[in-house]
Design a protein around this motif. Sequence first.
Motif, PDB file in Angstrom:
ATOM      1  N   GLN A 100       0.837  -1.208   0.000  1.00  0.00           N
ATOM      2  CA  GLN A 100       0.000   0.000   0.000  1.00  0.00           C
ATOM      3  C   GLN A 100       0.860   1.242   0.000  1.00  0.00           C
ATOM      4  OE1 GLN A 100      -3.246   0.012  -0.370  1.00  0.00           O
ATOM      5  NE2 GLN A 100      -3.252   2.272  -0.408  1.00  0.00           N
ATOM      6  N   ALA A 101       1.959   1.226   0.756  1.00  0.00           N
ATOM      7  CA  ALA A 101       2.848   2.397   0.829  1.00  0.00           C
ATOM      8  C   ALA A 101       3.499   2.663  -0.528  1.00  0.00           C
ATOM      9  CB  ALA A 101       3.913   2.171   1.897  1.00  0.00           C
ATOM     10  N   ILE A 102       3.896   1.578  -1.172  1.00  0.00           N
ATOM     11  CA  ILE A 102       4.534   1.754  -2.499  1.00  0.00           C
ATOM     12  C   ILE A 102       3.531   2.274  -3.511  1.00  0.00           C
ATOM     13  CG2 ILE A 102       5.596   0.503  -4.423  1.00  0.00           C
ATOM     14  CD1 ILE A 102       6.915  -1.314  -2.330  1.00  0.00           C
ATOM     15  N   LEU A 103       2.298   1.742  -3.444  1.00  0.00           N
ATOM     16  CA  LEU A 103       1.258   2.204  -4.387  1.00  0.00           C
ATOM     17  C   LEU A 103       0.966   3.691  -4.205  1.00  0.00           C
ATOM     18  CD1 LEU A 103      -1.266  -0.780  -4.281  1.00  0.00           C
ATOM     19  CD2 LEU A 103       0.191  -0.087  -6.198  1.00  0.00           C
ATOM     20  N   GLU A 104       0.932   4.137  -2.949  1.00  0.00           N
ATOM     21  CA  GLU A 104       0.681   5.556  -2.699  1.00  0.00           C
ATOM     22  C   GLU A 104       1.823   6.410  -3.251  1.00  0.00           C
ATOM     23  OE1 GLU A 104       0.082   5.881   1.468  1.00  0.00           O
ATOM     24  OE2 GLU A 104      -1.943   5.001   1.433  1.00  0.00           O
ATOM     25  N   ASP A 105       3.054   5.892  -3.095  1.00  0.00           N
ATOM     26  CA  ASP A 105       4.209   6.647  -3.621  1.00  0.00           C
ATOM     27  C   ASP A 105       4.179   6.705  -5.144  1.00  0.00           C
ATOM     28  OD1 ASP A 105       6.832   7.962  -3.198  1.00  0.00           O
ATOM     29  OD2 ASP A 105       7.546   6.219  -4.345  1.00  0.00           O
ATOM     30  N   LEU A 106       3.763   5.587  -5.775  1.00  0.00           N
ATOM     31  CA  LEU A 106       3.656   5.590  -7.235  1.00  0.00           C
ATOM     32  C   LEU A 106       2.628   6.616  -7.722  1.00  0.00           C
ATOM     33  CD1 LEU A 106       3.803   1.744  -7.986  1.00  0.00           C
ATOM     34  CD2 LEU A 106       5.604   3.456  -8.378  1.00  0.00           C
ATOM     35  N   ILE A 107       1.529   6.738  -6.974  1.00  0.00           N
ATOM     36  CA  ILE A 107       0.514   7.733  -7.320  1.00  0.00           C
ATOM     37  C   ILE A 107       1.095   9.138  -7.215  1.00  0.00           C
ATOM     38  CG2 ILE A 107      -1.679   8.757  -6.604  1.00  0.00           C
ATOM     39  CD1 ILE A 107      -2.565   5.908  -5.809  1.00  0.00           C
ATOM     40  N   LYS A 108       1.883   9.363  -6.144  1.00  0.00           N
ATOM     41  CA  LYS A 108       2.509  10.682  -5.969  1.00  0.00           C
ATOM     42  C   LYS A 108       3.476  10.969  -7.128  1.00  0.00           C
ATOM     43  CE  LYS A 108       2.252  10.708  -0.900  1.00  0.00           C
ATOM     44  NZ  LYS A 108       3.035  10.706   0.360  1.00  0.00           N
ATOM     45  N   GLN A 109       4.199   9.927  -7.538  1.00  0.00           N
ATOM     46  CA  GLN A 109       5.120  10.124  -8.670  1.00  0.00           C
ATOM     47  C   GLN A 109       4.358  10.533  -9.936  1.00  0.00           C
ATOM     48  OE1 GLN A 109       7.873   6.891  -9.376  1.00  0.00           O
ATOM     49  NE2 GLN A 109       8.001   6.428  -7.157  1.00  0.00           N
ATOM     50  N   SER A 110       3.198   9.902 -10.124  1.00  0.00           N
ATOM     51  CA  SER A 110       2.388  10.228 -11.300  1.00  0.00           C
ATOM     52  C   SER A 110       1.923  11.678 -11.249  1.00  0.00           C
ATOM     53  CB  SER A 110       1.193   9.281 -11.387  1.00  0.00           C
ATOM     54  OG  SER A 110       0.361   9.613 -12.473  1.00  0.00           O
ATOM     55  N   TYR A 111       1.430  12.087 -10.044  1.00  0.00           N
ATOM     56  CA  TYR A 111       1.002  13.479  -9.882  1.00  0.00           C
ATOM     57  C   TYR A 111       2.175  14.446 -10.095  1.00  0.00           C
ATOM     58  CZ  TYR A 111      -3.624  12.201  -8.158  1.00  0.00           C
ATOM     59  OH  TYR A 111      -4.898  11.727  -8.054  1.00  0.00           O
ATOM     60  N   ARG A 112       3.346  14.026  -9.575  1.00  0.00           N
ATOM     61  CA  ARG A 112       4.530  14.886  -9.698  1.00  0.00           C
ATOM     62  C   ARG A 112       4.919  15.078 -11.171  1.00  0.00           C
ATOM     63  NH1 ARG A 112       9.190  11.769  -7.752  1.00  0.00           N
ATOM     64  NH2 ARG A 112       9.121  11.092  -9.937  1.00  0.00           N
ATOM     65  N   ASP A 113       4.894  13.955 -11.942  1.00  0.00           N
ATOM     66  CA  ASP A 113       5.207  14.055 -13.374  1.00  0.00           C
ATOM     67  C   ASP A 113       4.238  15.001 -14.090  1.00  0.00           C
ATOM     68  OD1 ASP A 113       7.299  12.367 -13.038  1.00  0.00           O
ATOM     69  OD2 ASP A 113       6.406  10.634 -14.043  1.00  0.00           O
ATOM     70  N   GLN A 114       2.932  14.835 -13.747  1.00  0.00           N
ATOM     71  CA  GLN A 114       1.934  15.687 -14.398  1.00  0.00           C
ATOM     72  C   GLN A 114       2.141  17.144 -14.018  1.00  0.00           C
ATOM     73  OE1 GLN A 114      -0.441  14.708 -16.693  1.00  0.00           O
ATOM     74  NE2 GLN A 114      -0.599  16.949 -16.961  1.00  0.00           N
ATOM     75  N   HIS A 115       2.457  17.403 -12.764  1.00  0.00           N
ATOM     76  CA  HIS A 115       2.693  18.768 -12.304  1.00  0.00           C
ATOM     77  C   HIS A 115       3.916  19.372 -12.993  1.00  0.00           C
ATOM     78  CE1 HIS A 115       2.982  22.252  -9.701  1.00  0.00           C
ATOM     79  NE2 HIS A 115       4.252  21.920  -9.410  1.00  0.00           N
TER      80      HIS A 115
END
Length: 544
Positions: free
Chosen positions: A172-187
């Motif tokens: 779950q922690a890794i999945l949340e970090d992957l989501i943050k990475q996706s948001y970061r790339d989009q930002h």
Amino acid sequence: MSLPKQFTFPFFYEPHPLSLLAADQVKMYLRTQQDFKHPFWSDEQLNESPIGKMFGVMVVKDSNGNLGFLAAVSGKLANTNKHAYFVPPIYDILDEEGFFRAEEHHINRINRDIEHIQNGEAFAEAKTKLEEVKSANESALKAARELHKANKKERKQIRSTLDTVLPDVETQAILEDLIKQSYRDQHEYDVLKLETRTELNKAQSDVDQYIEKIERLKEERKRRSAALQKKIFDQYQFLNAHGETKDVLSIFQETAGIIPPAGAGECAAPKLFQYAYLNQLTPICMAEFWWGTSSASEVRLHEHYYPSCRGKCEPILGFMMQGLDVESNPLLQATHTPKGLDIVFEDNDILVVNKPSELLSVPGKQISDSVFERAMELRPDMTGPIIIHRLDMSTSGILVLAKNKEAHQFIQDQFIQHTIVKRYTALLNGLISEDEGLIDLPLRVDLDDRPRQMVCYTYGKPARTQFRVIERKNDRTKIHFFPLTGRTHQLRVHSAHSLGLHTPIVGDDIYGTRENRLHLHAGFIRFIHPTSGKEISFEVADPF
């Protein structure tokens, strides 16, 4: 020498002997004058291309009954409108103290300002900078998209292995970090887009300021040019024999419904009328002649007499001659040709006739007598469209008519495909050295003088003619023409033009010298019959 009973009809005339006498004096002046220098001929050392000019003479009578003549030149001569021998223009557009020159200088300055901006280094650098920014932005955004695509692929790979390797909490922690990475790339991509857009807008703004300056100058030029043209139109106030005045814009709008063409009012004839009326002189007769070398596009022969141009002069002279007793227009008078039709061949599909000279192929605006009208009188059961091809009014010879729609379409297709063989016989007013050859000169109508044609390599339609000499006798050449195209006046122009045979057809009243008739005859034609499918041909001897 008696005075003419009526004033010269200026668009189709034989010069009156008084006009010829006046013209001879003008020609003598042109041969001997020392008042100006103009490149009438190629051997004149003026560093200018040789070009002839149209001159006009008008015999006039004063209040005491004394005869004299006025002389004029069309357009400017030797770059000026001020001449001791020739009448002045209606308005001297070349006057250095006049409003036209002053405004022309202003408009030219605007043109220079536009050119300075368009060709300037600052504008070029701004456009170059804009293209560089566009290219750099596209590269940066492309690189970012590729990086984010690779990151997305890596995250997908990580997700596919999580449930089999790690406990649920860590997953779950890794999945949340992957989501943050996706948001970061989009930002990061959104920030990059904003930065590139800001940089692009700045570069575009730098270019736009020059474009806006150019557009403002062009708008000012357009406004000034329109105002100048209106003011020029106001200066061209024409008189007639009644003493009435009308401006050039009103004349053209009332008679032709158009804006006056460039140079309207600058020809010799309007100048002559205006000067006569201003000085209480009564016009008696007039004539216009060409002096010098013809232009490359036209057919003008030295010392030959020509009618006034129709495009520029017909509306103006139509007003200026009001109040004068003018000869009737001979072009509107029915010609005396043999009654009926000389039928060469007839069957259920076609009617082949030998058209006489000076008979129209189809009805005109004012004259209905024509081959078409006569054919319908003789064969009222023909369903037509009847006329497949035409011959000029002055040209005699073979004309093929269709008696039904199917025959018309079948033969017309052969004309379109240029499979029909036609042969014309002409008598040229001089001797030519070539025995045979091909003339290839594109043609277009002279917009200022319809139906006269001009050679034009820019807008002209292809016109090609083969020829073969059959006799030389008495300083004249009898010749066969084989037209490969069918342009208006093609054979007449190809004969007379300096780039063609440079020898007009005898009797050509447009490109040569008028005689009893135009010596051009359509003597032979060969085509496929619409029903039999067999090749047929017809030949009629020339009448000259």
